[in-house]
Design an enzyme around this catalytic site. Structure first.
Site, PDB file in Angstrom:
ATOM      1  N   ALA A  90       8.787   6.048 -12.232  1.00 32.73           N
ATOM      2  CA  ALA A  90       8.549   7.674 -12.520  1.00 32.73           C
ATOM      3  C   ALA A  90       7.181   7.140 -13.497  1.00 32.73           C
ATOM      4  O   ALA A  90       6.498   7.374 -14.063  1.00 32.73           O
ATOM      5  CB  ALA A  90       9.055   8.605 -12.533  1.00 32.73           C
ATOM      6  N   GLN A 137      15.711  -1.921  -4.852  1.00 33.41           N
ATOM      7  CA  GLN A 137      15.419  -2.048  -6.536  1.00 33.41           C
ATOM      8  C   GLN A 137      16.713  -2.223  -7.900  1.00 33.41           C
ATOM      9  O   GLN A 137      16.481  -3.354  -8.522  1.00 33.41           O
ATOM     10  CB  GLN A 137      14.747  -0.481  -6.860  1.00 33.41           C
ATOM     11  CG  GLN A 137      13.318  -0.399  -5.858  1.00 33.41           C
ATOM     12  CD  GLN A 137      13.649   0.530  -4.877  1.00 33.41           C
ATOM     13  OE1 GLN A 137      14.661   0.692  -4.384  1.00 33.41           O
ATOM     14  NE2 GLN A 137      12.546   1.312  -4.839  1.00 33.41           N
ATOM     15  N   ASP A 148      13.018  10.302 -11.042  1.00 40.09           N
ATOM     16  CA  ASP A 148      11.295  10.802 -10.738  1.00 40.09           C
ATOM     17  C   ASP A 148      10.753  12.487 -11.275  1.00 40.09           C
ATOM     18  O   ASP A 148       9.097  12.838 -10.882  1.00 40.09           O
ATOM     19  CB  ASP A 148      11.074  10.538  -9.459  1.00 40.09           C
ATOM     20  CG  ASP A 148      11.437   8.859  -9.315  1.00 40.09           C
ATOM     21  OD1 ASP A 148      12.596   8.872  -8.937  1.00 40.09           O
ATOM     22  OD2 ASP A 148      10.148   7.979  -9.684  1.00 40.09           O
TER      23      ASP A 148
HETATM   24  O1  MRU Z   1      10.792   3.996  -5.715  1.00 36.26           O
HETATM   25  P1  MRU Z   1      10.789   4.180  -6.902  1.00 36.26           P
HETATM   26  O2  MRU Z   1      11.196   2.385  -7.094  1.00 36.26           O
HETATM   27  O3  MRU Z   1       9.314   4.018  -7.608  1.00 36.26           O
HETATM   28  O4  MRU Z   1      12.149   4.911  -6.950  1.00 36.26           O
HETATM   29  C1  MRU Z   1      12.410   5.317  -8.950  1.00 36.26           C
HETATM   30  C2  MRU Z   1      13.337   5.249  -8.521  1.00 36.26           C
HETATM   31  O5  MRU Z   1      14.063   6.309  -8.450  1.00 36.26           O
HETATM   32  C3  MRU Z   1      14.137   5.176 -10.507  1.00 36.26           C
HETATM   33  O6  MRU Z   1      15.043   5.571 -10.646  1.00 36.26           O
HETATM   34  C4  MRU Z   1      13.588   6.613 -10.909  1.00 36.26           C
HETATM   35  O7  MRU Z   1      12.070   6.033 -11.372  1.00 36.26           O
HETATM   36  C5  MRU Z   1      13.722   6.576 -12.040  1.00 36.26           C
HETATM   37  S1  MRU Z   1      12.372   5.416 -13.110  1.00 36.26           S
HETATM   38  C6  MRU Z   1      12.459   5.432 -14.897  1.00 36.26           C
END
Ligand code: MRU
Length: 352
Positions: free
Chosen positions: A53, A203, A244
């Protein structure tokens, strides 16, 4: 790739270009993609070359600046009209992380407020993108320190479970959930990180584990379905995840699988913390049911390393995020301190 990297910055502004670490290639390859146009930035966000995010917010801010440099007019209202179109393009990339919309709104407001020439507006926009980036780095460091203060005091060092990647790669640097973990490691309060692999895009296995390895933080990757078992086996002291979008009542959207983790944590009386900057809080939304959830291509589930792993003829459902109700969250670790989700509403302020 054998060498380790000390400082991880997913977005770098240098020589009039944006350099993005290509997060779709890690950990096999550490490559940077050079972005010079707003359309390429939109594509990089959509295809998750840059993801997480706060990092998406920073990237979008630079995307707005790149878009501004592409506008060839000396007429102010024409300039603003074109910039609104750049904003629309960037807004259409990913729907869930509110930081994207927050950063674009800040950039637009900057353009509206700057009364100088078009060239001066462009310079001010670059400065604003840089300050959004610098603020996020400082914010993550503050989140790390506040998180350290509330981590449970245990006779042994802590075993922390995290999900997805809320690290340097997902922010301007340092990370939110992984920022708390980094601070705990620095203060010698951390024994080990358990990283959920985070299906379908991995991830956790690819990015969180890679970040930990760069700093010699002990990390064990588990599949998502092993988390409850690890809690039952008393292998986990605390769960810390990122976010997010957080609704005004504390309901929190984060990577798919976060909700089941929170249920499992409550069943085992394990504290469950969400670490996020205030820019992730969307006070316009009363509760989590209003958070838009991105649905991604079923191919992310059906294929592994470009090979199909599923029965042909099956259909797929691939929501990228889920919403954890506020009552399952022990606290929100923010740059202003740790807040109980119930009392979040007290902080409702003009957010843009
Ligand atoms: O789909 P992504 O990899 O963008 O999702 C990211 C997440 O869900 C993270 O946990 C979230 O963005 C927090 S990042 C500090």
């Amino acid at each position: 790739m054998n060498s380790t990297i000390n400082q991880i910055y997913p977005v770098i502004w240098q020589d009039d270009h944006v350099y993005l670490i290509d997060q779709t290639r890690l950990p096999e390859e550490y490559n940077q993609v050079i972005i010079s146009r707003s359309t390429d930035m939109a594509q990089a966000i959509k295809t998750m070359i840059v993801r997480g995010a706060p990092a998406i917010g920073v990237a979008a801010a630079y995307g707005m600046y790149l878009g501004a440099t592409e506008i060839q007019t000396s007429d102010r209202s024409q300039f603003i009209e074109h910039l609104e179109k750049v904003a629309d393009l960037l807004r259409q990339t990913r729907p869930t992380a509110v930081n994207l919309f927050w950063a674009i709104a800040r950039m637009l407001r900057t353009a509206y407020e700057e009364t100088g020439t078009i060239e001066e507006i462009k310079i001010t926009l670059l400065k604003k993108a840089q300050s959004i980036q610098a603020e996020d780095l400082a914010t993550c460091q503050a989140i790390g320190d506040h998180g350290l203060a509330i981590l449970p005091r245990t006779p042994e060092k802590l075993r922390i479970l995290t999900h997805c990647n809320a690290g340097s790669l997902a922010t301007a640097g340092y990370g939110t959930a992984l920022g708390v973990i980094r601070s705990a490691w620095r203060e010698q309060r951390l024994a080990r990180v358990y990283a959920d692999e985070t299906r379908p895009r991995l991830q956790g296995a690819r990015l969180t584990a890679w970040e930990c390895v760069q700093e010699n933080i002990p990390v064990t990757i588990i599949t998502d379905s092993m988390a409850a078992h690890c809690m039952q086996q008393k292998m986990i002291d605390v769960v810390v995840v990122g976010a997010d979008r957080i609704a005004g009542n504390g309901d929190t959207a984060n990577k798919i699988g976060t909700y089941s983790l929170a249920i499992a944590a409550q069943a085992h009386q394990i504290p469950f913390y969400v670490a996020a900057p205030f820019s992730t809080i969307d006070f316009n939304l009363a509760d989590g049911s209003q958070i838009p959830i991105e649905e991604r291509n079923g191919r992310e589930i059906s294929h592994f390393n470009h090979n199909s792993i599923c029965a042909e003829g099956a259909e797929f459902y691939n929501p990228a995020f889920d919403v954890t109700p506020a009552n399952l969250i022990t606290g929100l670790i923010t740059e202003k301190g740790t807040i109980e989700p119930d009392s979040l509403i007290k902080y409702k302020i003009g957010q843009y």
